[in-house]
Every structure is written in structure tokens, then in C-alpha cells.
Scaffold this motif. Sequence first.
Motif, mmCIF file in Angstrom:
data_model
loop_
_atom_site.group_PDB
_atom_site.id
_atom_site.type_symbol
_atom_site.label_atom_id
_atom_site.label_comp_id
_atom_site.label_asym_id
_atom_site.label_seq_id
_atom_site.Cartn_x
_atom_site.Cartn_y
_atom_site.Cartn_z
ATOM 1 N N ILE A 63 10.684 6.475 6.728
ATOM 2 C CA ILE A 63 11.552 7.635 7.550
ATOM 3 C C ILE A 63 12.932 6.906 7.487
ATOM 4 C CG2 ILE A 63 11.885 8.593 9.698
ATOM 5 C CD1 ILE A 63 9.049 8.526 9.952
ATOM 6 N N PRO A 64 14.028 7.586 6.829
ATOM 7 C CA PRO A 64 15.561 7.334 6.872
ATOM 8 C C PRO A 64 15.929 7.008 8.175
ATOM 9 C CG PRO A 64 15.345 9.452 5.979
ATOM 10 C CD PRO A 64 13.847 9.107 6.386
ATOM 11 N N PRO A 65 17.055 5.966 8.140
ATOM 12 C CA PRO A 65 17.710 6.018 9.747
ATOM 13 C C PRO A 65 18.364 7.217 9.768
ATOM 14 C CG PRO A 65 18.761 4.725 7.878
ATOM 15 C CD PRO A 65 17.257 5.242 7.255
ATOM 16 N N TYR B 110 16.333 18.875 10.415
ATOM 17 C CA TYR B 110 16.851 20.075 9.436
ATOM 18 C C TYR B 110 17.372 19.237 8.203
ATOM 19 C CZ TYR B 110 16.660 23.239 13.060
ATOM 20 O OH TYR B 110 16.079 24.355 14.021
ATOM 21 N N ASN B 111 16.875 18.060 7.972
ATOM 22 C CA ASN B 111 17.414 17.264 6.779
ATOM 23 C C ASN B 111 16.209 17.749 5.815
ATOM 24 O OD1 ASN B 111 16.585 14.465 5.518
ATOM 25 N ND2 ASN B 111 18.613 14.447 5.802
ATOM 26 N N VAL B 112 16.690 17.767 4.608
ATOM 27 C CA VAL B 112 15.879 18.196 3.300
ATOM 28 C C VAL B 112 14.973 17.179 3.192
ATOM 29 C CG1 VAL B 112 15.984 18.882 1.110
ATOM 30 C CG2 VAL B 112 17.850 19.638 2.494
ATOM 31 N N ASN B 113 15.500 16.072 3.236
ATOM 32 C CA ASN B 113 14.433 14.590 2.816
ATOM 33 C C ASN B 113 13.388 14.798 3.922
ATOM 34 O OD1 ASN B 113 14.141 12.692 0.963
ATOM 35 N ND2 ASN B 113 15.850 11.653 1.674
ATOM 36 N N MET B 114 13.759 14.785 5.219
ATOM 37 C CA MET B 114 12.855 14.711 6.109
ATOM 38 C C MET B 114 11.776 15.720 6.199
ATOM 39 S SD MET B 114 12.802 12.059 8.323
ATOM 40 C CE MET B 114 12.077 12.454 9.751
ATOM 41 N N MET C 29 4.872 16.601 3.376
ATOM 42 C CA MET C 29 4.024 15.662 2.800
ATOM 43 C C MET C 29 2.965 14.971 3.829
ATOM 44 S SD MET C 29 4.841 12.615 0.038
ATOM 45 C CE MET C 29 4.748 10.971 1.562
ATOM 46 N N ALA C 30 3.785 14.710 4.951
ATOM 47 C CA ALA C 30 2.713 13.918 5.995
ATOM 48 C C ALA C 30 1.614 15.030 6.518
ATOM 49 C CB ALA C 30 3.676 13.719 7.179
ATOM 50 N N ALA C 31 2.060 16.309 6.616
ATOM 51 C CA ALA C 31 1.200 17.390 7.027
ATOM 52 C C ALA C 31 -0.039 17.469 5.927
ATOM 53 C CB ALA C 31 1.824 18.541 7.267
ATOM 54 N N LYS C 32 0.520 17.375 4.775
ATOM 55 C CA LYS C 32 -0.468 17.398 3.596
ATOM 56 C C LYS C 32 -1.456 16.455 3.770
ATOM 57 C CE LYS C 32 1.704 20.494 0.271
ATOM 58 N NZ LYS C 32 3.121 20.062 -0.195
ATOM 59 N N THR C 33 -1.210 14.944 3.923
ATOM 60 C CA THR C 33 -1.781 13.897 3.863
ATOM 61 C C THR C 33 -2.849 14.010 5.088
ATOM 62 O OG1 THR C 33 -0.398 12.564 5.427
ATOM 63 C CG2 THR C 33 -0.168 12.356 2.840
ATOM 64 N N ILE D 137 3.621 3.969 7.505
ATOM 65 C CA ILE D 137 4.929 4.785 7.781
ATOM 66 C C ILE D 137 5.924 3.510 8.012
ATOM 67 C CG2 ILE D 137 6.305 6.407 9.228
ATOM 68 C CD1 ILE D 137 3.286 7.279 10.205
ATOM 69 N N THR D 138 7.023 3.414 7.096
ATOM 70 C CA THR D 138 7.815 2.360 7.183
ATOM 71 C C THR D 138 9.439 3.135 7.736
ATOM 72 O OG1 THR D 138 8.496 2.653 5.142
ATOM 73 C CG2 THR D 138 6.863 0.773 5.611
ATOM 74 N N GLY D 139 10.199 2.124 8.407
ATOM 75 C CA GLY D 139 11.514 2.800 8.720
ATOM 76 C C GLY D 139 11.843 2.068 9.950
ATOM 77 N N GLU D 140 13.253 1.965 10.180
ATOM 78 C CA GLU D 140 14.007 1.254 11.158
ATOM 79 C C GLU D 140 13.110 1.446 12.669
ATOM 80 O OE1 GLU D 140 18.283 1.471 11.486
ATOM 81 O OE2 GLU D 140 18.312 0.994 9.070
ATOM 82 N N SER D 141 13.470 0.950 13.579
ATOM 83 C CA SER D 141 12.993 1.134 14.675
ATOM 84 C C SER D 141 13.701 2.155 15.312
ATOM 85 C CB SER D 141 13.141 -0.197 15.747
ATOM 86 O OG SER D 141 12.655 0.106 17.064
ATOM 87 N N GLY D 142 12.770 3.159 15.940
ATOM 88 C CA GLY D 142 13.352 4.321 16.729
ATOM 89 C C GLY D 142 13.739 5.554 15.936
ATOM 90 N N THR D 143 13.262 5.412 14.599
ATOM 91 C CA THR D 143 13.209 6.510 13.626
ATOM 92 C C THR D 143 12.295 7.774 13.977
ATOM 93 O OG1 THR D 143 12.400 5.275 12.171
ATOM 94 C CG2 THR D 143 14.600 5.248 11.692
ATOM 95 N N GLY D 144 11.324 7.302 14.433
ATOM 96 C CA GLY D 144 10.346 8.444 14.662
ATOM 97 C C GLY D 144 8.919 8.204 14.014
ATOM 98 N N LYS D 145 8.734 7.167 13.745
ATOM 99 C CA LYS D 145 7.274 6.826 12.925
ATOM 100 C C LYS D 145 6.126 6.944 13.811
ATOM 101 C CE LYS D 145 8.461 2.195 12.537
ATOM 102 N NZ LYS D 145 9.747 2.240 13.146
ATOM 103 N N GLU D 146 6.181 6.660 15.238
ATOM 104 C CA GLU D 146 5.098 7.440 15.830
ATOM 105 C C GLU D 146 5.107 8.890 15.987
ATOM 106 O OE1 GLU D 146 4.591 5.316 19.577
ATOM 107 O OE2 GLU D 146 2.983 6.748 20.191
#
Length: 467
Positions: free
Chosen positions: A327-329, A161-165, A171-175, A184-193
Motif C-alpha cells: 500500500i503506497p503512502p 480514487y487512486n488508480v494504483n490503489m 486484486m485484494a478483492a480477487k484474492t 500486506i506491506t506499507g508504512e504505518s497508517g496506510t490502511g493495511k488493516e
Amino acid sequence: MKYIQFLKENYDWLMDFINCMTVGIWITDAEGRVIMVNNSSISTGGLGREEILGRYTTELLESGYILYESSVLKAIESGHEESIVQEEGEGNHSMATSVPLFDGDELDLIVCVELDITEVMRLKGLLENQKNITRKYRDELLKFLGQNNTENNGSEELVTYNVNMIRIKDMAAKTGKTDATVIITGESGTGKEVMANLIQKNSARADAPFIKVNCAAIPESLIESEFFGYEKGTFTGANVNGKIGLFELANGGTLFLDEIGDLPLQMQSKLLRVIQEREVRKIGGEKVIPVDIRFIAATNKNLKKEMERGAFRSDLYYRLFVVPIHIPPLRQRIEDIAPMANYFIKMFNEQYKMNKVICDDAIKELEAYYWPGNVRELRNVIERMAVSGSGDQITRFQVSMCLNDNAGAGDNMGPGARNQSLGALLKEYEREIIMKTVDECGSISAAARALQVNKSTISKKLKEYER
Ligand SMILES: Nc1ncnc2c1ncn2[C@@H]1O[C@H](COP(=O)(O)OP(=O)(O)OP(=O)(O)O)[C@@H](O)[C@H]1O
């Protein structure tokens, strides 16, 4: 009777004066008998001035000239200013405000101002409509977000429900609709997969092979054969029929290169060649196999820094960074914690046939935590609390304990990282323990016995907590 007196003495010019006004004006005496009424008021009603003047408001009400109720009568009764809104048929509305005027303690007269608020009411209706439409769209949007979440590989959702996300997700859906390479970058466990799944699921290749490979998990000595495969008889002890490599398996579909920052340098240049030339050759083979692969890569490393220290090839770096998604933490999207916690509880309720719910206090505790392990840690914490706690409620106390265990298990943000003094933390735990014990024991006396303190100690503390 100073107002009545004044009115009588100045009746003519006062009449001229109120007749200039576009709002309806009535003046009655203390009994509600009409002593003055202007043209604007008469024009809105069905009676002439002579038929109104001298008549009591109660009479006018009974005869139906005044509909439903009278602000004059209400003001006489209450002695205060009174307003009413009336519907006068055909969508017309008026608002009547009556003000009582006193001579000393004695009610002298009532001045009633009538406003045609038909236009205001029409605008109010439009505004209501607009609000309903907005509400409907908001609900649809939330529903859409929820539904979209299920558009994932397997059973997992991308809850946010985060605006950024939401923007990133969009954008991801469009790509997904293009074949552009995504990193896709981001800390471990942020949901990259989870994000990679979303992209694949939304792509034209959704029904084609989706091959996932964890680059950090393949031993360096095997990496080339894993990616390219080999012809039969190439290696002694290897599969006699040869092996199909990951590139070939992903042909026509998508290859997800997780932890790409851990790919050995030698393999990096080979991967680059495949991306550029779109063909592979098995180890020990002659035949060149054309491949059509969409690449999605992910890493929790800072690839720019890796590139600067020579651990990541710059040509591959630029080749991958066509569509970068960061993907932000979780700590930077606190509004995701409550919906995610509820999502995981629902998931574990179904899995373990339970009926757990989480209380607001517990959510606040989750929101105050630093989440070094991001969503993965949140999911684990919820699962641990769901399976280990007694009762259906996940309490703040349980969350505190669980997060402390996490901190103790080596995560770097314990209670101290919440910037609370030892005294404050001890008080907080004392409160949790007392509240939970009273809750479980059902009475203050039983809780006092269980905690081996005086009943008065518990009562005193409970009173403190109520403040
Ligand atoms: N937005 C989300 N909604 C629901 N679950 C999520 C979300 N993000 C992550 N998760 C869950 O958190 C866990 C970790 O997610 P994921 O494996 O995608 O993270 P990652 O960034 O790829 O981690 P790593 O870098 O360690 O590979 C998974 O169980 C996943 O289902």
C-alpha cells in the motif's frame, strides 16, 4: 456593384461552374433577392429555379420554402458571415453559411453555401449518446467504488480514487476468493488493516471467524500460549480450565497477523510449522488438532532487510509472500486526500452531530502536506479540526495550525518540509489571520480593531490578496 456586375456579365459560365458543385449555392443581392441558385440547392428544396429566382428571401421565408430563419437575412443585417443549422424534417439537417461581399462600404451581394449535414448530425447524436453512456458508466463506477468501500469490517470504508490503489483493491478483492496467504506491506497508517478487512469480507470465509492479532503487542513470554493455548493444569496461576489459542479460534476462518515483522524468531518457526502442517497442539496437550486457516499478515517493516539481518526467517518470508500487496503512502496518492477528508468529515459530523464542511483552500493545504502518519494522521487531523474549530467551515488557517501542531509534536515534516522560506510562510500565515479575522469580525474596521492595526493596513493587504 462590382460583384453584381461581374456576375451579370459572366452569368452562364458561372452557372455552369456552381452547378458542378454538390453543395447548394445561392447568391442574392443586397436586399436578399435571389439572383443565382444552383441545382444542388434546388434539389433539396420544394421549388424550381424559376420560382426562386428573383424572389426576396423574406418572401421565401414567409412561404415556408425557407424554414425558421435565413442566414442570408442575418448576414444582411449584421454585415458579417452568419451560419445557421436547420432541421428540415425526417431527421435531415442543413447548415447554411452566408457571406456578405462589399463594394467599398456598400453591400453588394450575399453568397450562401448550403451543406447537407445530416450525416454529421447523426454522428454528433451518436457521440452524445456515447458520452452519456460513458458518463453513466463513470457514475456507476464511482458509485461502485463508494459502495465497495462499505464492504468492510465494522463501519470503515476503503476510500480511494487512486488508480494504483483501485487496482490493488481489485486484486485484494480477487484474492479474497482464494485461500492464498497474503502479506500486506506499507508504512504505518496506510490502511493495511482496512485492506485485510476487505480481503476477508470478500472471501468465502466472510462469515467464519476473523481473528486479528497484533504480534508486537504480545509479550514474548506469553506469545506461545496466546497462539497455541494450553491444557488445564499446565501452568500454576493460569486459567484452571486451560486456554484456547488463536490458531484454534481462527479455525475455519482467517487469522490476521498484524505487525508480523515483530514476531520473535522462536515463534516465527512455530508459525511456519502451523502454516505448512495445518495442525496445532496445545501447550501441555497430547492431541493434535487439524486447523484450516487462511493467513493474512501485515507489516510496516521491510521484511527483506529484516531477513538479511537475521531478524526474520527466510523460510517464513517466502511462505508469506504468496500474494504480496504493497500500500503506497498517502503522499504518493494525493488524489485520495480530498475524498478521504470529506469521508472523515461526514463520519465525524454523524458522530458529533455537526455540520462541518471543508473549503477548497483547506484541501489544498492538506494536499501540500507530507503525511508521515498517512491516513491515520489525516483522520486525526480532521477529527481535531472538527471538534476544536468554531463555525461550520474548516479553513485553510485551521489546517495550517493543526499541521504545524502535528509537526511540533514530533512528526518529521513541518512547514519547512514544504520547501517554503520563512518569509513566504509568515506571509501565508498573515494572510490566513487577516482573512479569518475579517471573516469573523464581519468588517475591515472591526478586524483592524481586533488586530490592533490601522484600517488602511487591512484594506491594503486585502487588495494585495485579490491580485
Ligand atoms: N483507504 C482508506 N479509507 C478510509 N480510511 C482509511 C483508509 N486507509 C486507512 N484508513 C483509516 O486510517 C486509519 C489507519 O488505518 P490502518 O489501521 O488500516 O492502517 P495500518 O497500515 O494497518 O497501520 P499500522 O501499520 O500502524 O497498523 C484507520 O482509522 C483506518 O480506518
